[in-house]
Motif scaffolding. Structure first.
Motif, PDB file in Angstrom:
ATOM      1  N   ASP A 103      40.070  37.783  35.904  1.00 58.64           N
ATOM      2  CA  ASP A 103      38.708  37.680  35.264  1.00 58.64           C
ATOM      3  C   ASP A 103      37.124  38.596  34.874  1.00 58.64           C
ATOM      4  OD1 ASP A 103      36.357  36.455  34.354  1.00 58.64           O
ATOM      5  OD2 ASP A 103      36.642  34.644  36.155  1.00 58.64           O
ATOM      6  N   LYS A 104      36.895  39.026  33.911  1.00 56.58           N
ATOM      7  CA  LYS A 104      35.805  40.086  34.144  1.00 56.58           C
ATOM      8  C   LYS A 104      34.507  40.298  34.302  1.00 56.58           C
ATOM      9  CE  LYS A 104      39.149  43.521  32.278  1.00 56.58           C
ATOM     10  NZ  LYS A 104      40.343  43.916  33.400  1.00 56.58           N
ATOM     11  N   THR A 105      34.283  38.363  33.906  1.00 59.72           N
ATOM     12  CA  THR A 105      32.551  37.978  34.419  1.00 59.72           C
ATOM     13  C   THR A 105      32.505  37.686  36.117  1.00 59.72           C
ATOM     14  OG1 THR A 105      33.302  35.796  34.708  1.00 59.72           O
ATOM     15  CG2 THR A 105      33.145  36.458  32.072  1.00 59.72           C
ATOM     16  N   ASN A 108      32.165  42.165  41.648  1.00 58.82           N
ATOM     17  CA  ASN A 108      33.363  42.496  42.911  1.00 58.82           C
ATOM     18  C   ASN A 108      33.300  41.249  43.549  1.00 58.82           C
ATOM     19  OD1 ASN A 108      34.409  44.271  40.822  1.00 58.82           O
ATOM     20  ND2 ASN A 108      33.520  45.877  41.231  1.00 58.82           N
ATOM     21  N   LYS A 111      34.889  37.969  43.643  1.00 65.94           N
ATOM     22  CA  LYS A 111      36.542  38.174  43.409  1.00 65.94           C
ATOM     23  C   LYS A 111      36.785  38.245  44.656  1.00 65.94           C
ATOM     24  CE  LYS A 111      37.125  40.335  38.530  1.00 65.94           C
ATOM     25  NZ  LYS A 111      37.593  41.083  38.337  1.00 65.94           N
TER      26      LYS A 111
END
Length: 160
Positions: A103-105, A108, A111
């Motif tokens: 998931d790029k949205t 960090n 995540k």
């Protein structure tokens, strides 16, 4: 003095549907409220299943029918079902981890937090899986299963 064409916060002058138009400044407040209260339909997530997945999902006995039809003792069947359920949940958590990492949205930090929570859930599920396997081993020793039943049990364990 009369003001023409003024907008207040509740009236933007834009109609909610193509067939509806506001006519006069003296419209009833109920008519305006009914236009604003109209729910908006939002499309959700679509899921498509392959033919094999559909057949498996809609099979007569469900996903554990092979266990129920095995002829194994009830306590062994329950442990096999529990093991399958735990394995399925672990696979789902691992898939969720892969989705979070891709998931790029997400930031960090988000995540890392989500992955830590998923790792904790997987650790707990693994502990449950180990306990269920130990219980199954103990029941197998105590129940005196035949060689054929042991083979059946082994094949059911390896089947996903």
């Amino acid at each position: 003095m009369t003001a023409i064409g003024t907008l207040n916060p509740g009236n933007s002058g834009v109609t909610s549907s193509p067939g509806t138009a506001q006519t006069a400044a003296g419209d009833e407040p109920d008519a305006e409220a009914s236009l604003l209260a109209t729910p908006t339909l939002v499309e959700g997530v679509k899921v498509s299943l392959s033919g094999a997945a559909m057949a498996k999902t809609f099979s007569a006995g469900g996903e554990n029918s092979d266990i129920e039809d095995s002829g194994l003792p009830e306590n062994v069947q329950q442990l096999l079902k529990m093991i399958r359920k735990l394995q399925k949940e672990i696979a789902e958590k691992k898939a969720r981890m892969a989705a979070v990492m891709a998931d790029k949205t997400l930031t960090n930090e988000a995540k890392v937090n989500m992955l830590a929570a998923l790792r904790g859930a997987i650790a707990a599920l693994n502990t449950g899986l180990i306990s269920a396997n130990l219980a199954l081993s103990k029941v197998m020793d105590q129940s005196g299963l035949s060689a054929e039943q042991n083979l059946k049990l082994g094949s059911l364990l390896t089947k996903n």
